[in-house]
Write a protein that holds these residues in place. Structure first.
Motif, PDB file in Angstrom:
ATOM      1  N   SER A  58       1.414   6.442  -7.567  1.00 40.78           N
ATOM      2  CA  SER A  58       0.415   7.439  -7.237  1.00 40.78           C
ATOM      3  C   SER A  58       1.735   8.407  -7.420  1.00 40.78           C
ATOM      4  CB  SER A  58      -0.129   8.174  -6.621  1.00 40.78           C
ATOM      5  OG  SER A  58      -1.148   7.079  -6.050  1.00 40.78           O
ATOM      6  N   ASN A  81       0.830   4.134  -3.455  1.00 37.87           N
ATOM      7  CA  ASN A  81       0.908   5.388  -3.050  1.00 37.87           C
ATOM      8  C   ASN A  81       1.875   6.686  -3.065  1.00 37.87           C
ATOM      9  OD1 ASN A  81      -2.382   4.081  -1.383  1.00 37.87           O
ATOM     10  ND2 ASN A  81      -2.499   6.154  -3.469  1.00 37.87           N
ATOM     11  N   GLY A 130      -4.678   1.608  -3.249  1.00 42.48           N
ATOM     12  CA  GLY A 130      -3.755   0.847  -2.015  1.00 42.48           C
ATOM     13  C   GLY A 130      -3.894  -0.079  -1.510  1.00 42.48           C
ATOM     14  N   SER A 185       0.674  -1.399  -0.116  1.00 43.26           N
ATOM     15  CA  SER A 185      -0.284   0.110  -0.063  1.00 43.26           C
ATOM     16  C   SER A 185       0.941   0.934   0.122  1.00 43.26           C
ATOM     17  CB  SER A 185      -1.066  -0.183   1.410  1.00 43.26           C
ATOM     18  OG  SER A 185      -0.409   0.086   2.118  1.00 43.26           O
ATOM     19  N   ALA A 192      -1.660   2.947   2.868  1.00 45.49           N
ATOM     20  CA  ALA A 192      -1.572   4.152   1.481  1.00 45.49           C
ATOM     21  C   ALA A 192      -2.039   5.591   2.176  1.00 45.49           C
ATOM     22  CB  ALA A 192      -3.337   3.498   0.605  1.00 45.49           C
ATOM     23  N   GLU A 232      -6.801   6.462  -5.758  1.00 48.25           N
ATOM     24  CA  GLU A 232      -5.763   5.555  -5.233  1.00 48.25           C
ATOM     25  C   GLU A 232      -5.619   5.410  -4.267  1.00 48.25           C
ATOM     26  OE1 GLU A 232      -2.875   6.536  -7.600  1.00 48.25           O
ATOM     27  OE2 GLU A 232      -4.126   6.629  -9.117  1.00 48.25           O
ATOM     28  N   MET A 233      -6.008   5.995  -2.679  1.00 48.59           N
ATOM     29  CA  MET A 233      -5.866   4.751  -1.386  1.00 48.59           C
ATOM     30  C   MET A 233      -6.626   3.578  -1.165  1.00 48.59           C
ATOM     31  SD  MET A 233      -5.797   7.938   0.907  1.00 48.59           S
ATOM     32  CE  MET A 233      -6.820   9.073   0.742  1.00 48.59           C
ATOM     33  N   MET A 245      -0.074   8.643   0.832  1.00 54.00           N
ATOM     34  CA  MET A 245      -0.434   9.579  -0.217  1.00 54.00           C
ATOM     35  C   MET A 245      -0.039  11.084   0.590  1.00 54.00           C
ATOM     36  SD  MET A 245      -1.800   9.939  -3.019  1.00 54.00           S
ATOM     37  CE  MET A 245      -2.961   8.709  -3.068  1.00 54.00           C
TER      38      MET A 245
END
Length: 260
Positions: free
Chosen positions: A88, A84, A119, A80, A160, A115-116, A164
């Motif tokens: 990402s 991210n 992840g 994860s 994640a 996106e998360m 991020m």
């Protein structure tokens, strides 16, 4: 937060990443299968000969049974967090995928949420594969071991979100080496993974308990050992609180980076 727009449309971002994953599945499929075999061969077979059994919270367990759940938790963190951060960042900065998605009705919050969640999905996929291999060695106790799967989603969301946040702050991809060296590596080494926290000096153990991986390892280990008790609720609450803090923080910081 005020002005945020998050709907089911974030699943479109998740679906897009899934489609890409399916095209390159072989590269992502093999590591979770081969990694546990290598780790168990090196630590479970190699060190177990020297260490034998260890005392863990009043129980005597084999060293292989002690580290196998930790390897699963590390797997959750890596999949994860790296998805991210590096993943990402590449989609945002080099491929301009975020720009393309923001040109659609998708909101920025939906893009980052998708996106998360992806992840966390990568964490679940890798856990399913790795747990299947580890289970062949008889190192997971069932049915309690099934709880590791939803736990991988919670751990996935936590790391994640953390990843991020760093993606929002870092300007060059090479700079990811800094959080990996200062945060991920210490958690990998001192998060109760390869030896009990009781082996650390008291001050170091207190720092280790601040790591999210320590709590994820604790939860995963007790699920794998088939021993659940009410004390684990504090580890679970820590992971939930960590996710609830860093998930909106990641969206807020990414909003500050992408919307000038």
């Amino acid at each position: 937060m005020k002005g945020w727009q998050i709907s089911y449309r974030f699943l479109r971002v998740w679906e897009r990443n899934l489609m890409v994953y399916r095209r390159t599945w072989a590269m992502s499929f093999l590591p979770p299968l081969l990694e546990p075999i290598l780790y168990l061969a090196a630590f479970g077979a190699g060190l177990s000969v020297l260490i034998g059994t260890i005392e863990f919270r009043g129980r005597t367990v084999s060293y292989a049974s002690f580290i196998a759940p930790a390897l699963l938790a590390i797997n959750m963190m890596y999949n994860s967090f790296f998805e991210n951060t590096y993943g990402s960042f590449v989609r945002m900065y080099y491929q301009k995928t975020f720009d393309a998605m923001l040109a659609t009705p998708l909101s920025l919050e939906e893009v980052i949420t998708g996106e998360m969640v992806w992840g966390a999905t990568k964490s679940l996929i890798a856990t399913v594969l790795m747990q299947a291999v580890v289970s062949l060695f008889g190192l997971i106790h069932y049915p309690e071991g099934l709880l590791i799967l939803p736990l991988s989603l919670l751990g996935g969301i936590a790391f994640a979100s953390l990843g991020m946040v760093f993606t929002a702050e870092i300007s060059h991809i090479e700079m990811f080496n800094l959080p990996i060296f200062l945060l991920i590596s210490p958690m990998f080494l001192f998060g109760g993974t390869f030896f009990p926290l009781e082996a650390l000096p008291p001050w170091a153990a207190k720092i280790a308990w601040a790591f999210p991986l320590t709590h994820l390892v604790e939860l995963t280990r007790w699920c794998a050992l088939g021993s659940l008790d009410s004390g684990l609720i504090w580890n679970l609450l820590y992971m939930v609180a960590f996710s609830c803090l860093f998930f909106p923080l990641a969206i807020w910081r990414m909003r500050g980076r992408l919307i000038k």
